[in-house]
Design a protein around this motif. Structure first.
Motif, short mmCIF file in Angstrom:
data_model
loop_
_atom_site.label_atom_id
_atom_site.label_comp_id
_atom_site.label_asym_id
_atom_site.label_seq_id
_atom_site.Cartn_x
_atom_site.Cartn_y
_atom_site.Cartn_z
N TRP A 25 -4.45 98.89 127.03
CA TRP A 25 -5.40 98.00 127.70
C TRP A 25 -6.65 97.90 126.86
O TRP A 25 -6.91 98.73 126.00
N ASP A 27 -10.77 97.53 127.10
CA ASP A 27 -11.88 97.70 128.05
C ASP A 27 -12.92 96.59 127.87
O ASP A 27 -12.73 95.68 127.06
N ASN A 28 -13.99 96.65 128.65
CA ASN A 28 -15.01 95.60 128.64
C ASN A 28 -15.73 95.48 127.31
O ASN A 28 -16.31 94.44 127.01
N LYS A 29 -15.74 96.52 126.52
CA LYS A 29 -16.41 96.49 125.21
C LYS A 29 -15.47 96.01 124.11
O LYS A 29 -15.85 95.98 122.96
N ASN A 33 -7.26 100.72 124.12
CA ASN A 33 -6.94 102.09 124.52
C ASN A 33 -5.44 102.22 124.73
O ASN A 33 -4.79 101.28 125.18
N PRO A 42 -8.01 103.90 133.81
CA PRO A 42 -9.04 103.63 134.83
C PRO A 42 -8.58 102.52 135.77
O PRO A 42 -7.95 101.55 135.34
N LYS A 44 -10.03 100.05 137.19
CA LYS A 44 -10.48 98.68 136.97
C LYS A 44 -9.72 97.98 135.84
O LYS A 44 -9.81 96.77 135.71
N TYR A 45 -8.96 98.74 135.04
CA TYR A 45 -8.19 98.14 133.95
C TYR A 45 -6.69 98.09 134.25
O TYR A 45 -5.93 97.61 133.43
N ARG A 48 -4.83 94.89 133.73
CA ARG A 48 -4.76 94.38 132.36
C ARG A 48 -3.82 95.20 131.48
O ARG A 48 -3.72 94.94 130.29
#
Length: 177
Positions: A25, A27-29, A33, A42, A44-45, A48
């Protein structure tokens, strides 16, 4: 010889763990990963996540099907006259996003030398005359410069993030100019 047999048994025992599914996945940055344990993803991921099946499994599991869903959404309709890359934006949309960021960045960078020159003049006035209004004007000019420098860093970060997004979406380099 006995040590070789023990080492071979240990390696064979751990090879089952090497055949585990891999989960990927972003992440927002924009950091990619990987893990082989879905419990470590996590929450929230989790939507995705792309699952790569292990070498041992002959057919893909049902968890890998969400991976194909975004690809179907990103393909352009058959009757569309304008091809859209994976990101779902047209060439003009990509070009305008890059142009908007670059034009604002250039305007701020071009204006900084004049503002710094004005700051030097205010510094001289403040040193010579020691008036309170000169100090106020100096501080205001300093604040403007600091805001512009902060905005420049922010725009550079946005431009870099947009470039990363374009790379992931398969946008040609010519569209990023």
């Amino acid at each position: 010889m006995k040590q070789l047999i023990i080492a071979l048994a240990v390696v064979t025992g751990f090879s089952g763990a090497a055949r585990a599914d891999t989960y990927r996945w972003v992440d927002n940055k924009g950091v990619v990963n990987f893990t082989d344990n879905p419990d470590l993803i996590p929450s929230k991921y989790r939507k995705r996540v792309r699952k790569s099946p292990s070498m041992a499994s002959p057919t893909p599991s049902t968890e890998s099907k969400p991976e194909s869903r975004p690809q179907r959404q990103s393909t352009p309709p058959a009757n569309s006259s304008e091809k859209k890359p994976t990101g779902g934006l047209s060439e003009q949309e990509w070009r305008s996003r890059f142009a908007a960021l670059r034009s604002e960045l250039k305007a701020l960078q071009d204006g900084l030398p004049k503002k710094r020159e004005a700051l030097d003049q205010l510094r001289r006035k403040r040193t010579i005359y020691q008036r309170p209004q000169d100090r106020v004007a100096y501080n205001e000019q300093m604040d403007k410069i600091e805001r512009d420098e902060a905005r420049i860093k922010e725009l550079e970060a946005q431009l870099s993030a947009l470039d990363n997004e374009a790379s992931r979406s398969g946008v040609p380099f010519e569209w990023r100019k």
